[in-house]
Design an enzyme around this catalytic site. Structure first.
Site, short mmCIF file in Angstrom:
data_model
loop_
_atom_site.label_atom_id
_atom_site.label_comp_id
_atom_site.label_asym_id
_atom_site.label_seq_id
_atom_site.Cartn_x
_atom_site.Cartn_y
_atom_site.Cartn_z
N SER A 195 0.82 -1.21 0.00
CA SER A 195 0.00 0.00 0.00
C SER A 195 0.86 1.26 0.00
O SER A 195 0.47 2.26 0.60
CB SER A 195 -0.92 0.00 1.21
OG SER A 195 -0.15 -0.18 2.38
N CYS A 196 2.03 1.21 -0.65
CA CYS A 196 2.90 2.38 -0.70
C CYS A 196 2.16 3.58 -1.29
O CYS A 196 1.44 3.43 -2.28
CB CYS A 196 4.15 2.07 -1.52
SG CYS A 196 5.09 0.71 -0.83
FE FE Z 1 3.38 -0.86 -0.95
#
Ligand code: FE
Length: 196
Positions: free
Chosen positions: A108-109
């Site tokens: 979820s960067c």
């Molecule tokens: Fe990520």
């Protein structure tokens, strides 16, 4: 690894790690809390809105932003700092023929410094898996219908590289102030799941 379950696991591991560092006298928990609080207080989508508005009114800033976003941000008092490791920000520009959308397929960067905490759907397996293979359909689900000949570019973020979309400036906004322009931008526009 961004399912809620994994997030909980990571949070527990981080707490354990903090406890060890504290025990060894390497960190002061209250200091850490203060630093984190200061960062999350600063990290909000209004930062991204300001970046976009400035890029719309200032061609030099826009060029620098697209070339080296990390170097451009300090010009308006922002930075990608505050995290545990330096992150390279890439700003990708929507044009008449190209629409950009951002995802992190692995986890979820997200450019938290500019957009604040990420929305739940960004971390969902459904979004992460489908936006790569069927971006047009996913954007439709967000209510964004692109022309058939618009090229869609999907950018996959990771631990080192984060992406933010520069939406197209709406027509007939020549007389608006920078603050009024910033008010037209939405968080989803910065991710690419909205036009603006
Ligand atoms: Fe990520």
């Amino acid at each position: 690894m961004s399912d809620d379950h994994d997030d909980t696991l990571i949070a527990a591991q981080v707490r354990d790690f903090e406890a060890v560092l504290e025990e060894k006298g390497l960190i002061d928990a209250s200091e850490l809390d203060r630093a984190l609080e200061a960062f999350t207080h600063r990290a909000k989508p209004a930062n991204g809105f300001r970046v976009v508005a400035r890029a719309w009114v200032d061609d030099d800033f826009r060029a620098k932003l697209l070339e080296d976003a990390n170097a451009a941000l300090p010009e308006i008092g922002l930075s990608m700092g505050g995290g545990l490791q330096p992150q390279v920000l890439h700003v990708v520009e929507n044009t008449e023929s190209v629409h950009n959308v951002v995802v992190c397929t692995l986890c979820s960067c997200y450019p938290i410094a500019l957009l604040g905490p990420s929305p739940t759907w960004y971390k969902s397996t459904a979004y992460r898996s489908k936006v790569v293979s069927h971006p047009r359909e996913v954007l439709e689900q967000f209510g964004l219908t692109l022309q058939d000949d618009t090229e869609i570019r999907v950018w996959d973020a990771n631990a080192e590289s984060r992406y933010m979309v520069l939406p197209r400036r709406p027509a007939n906004t020549g007389d608006l102030s920078e603050a009024d322009l910033a008010a037209k931008v939405t968080r989803n526009g910065l991710i690419g799941t909205a036009a603006l």
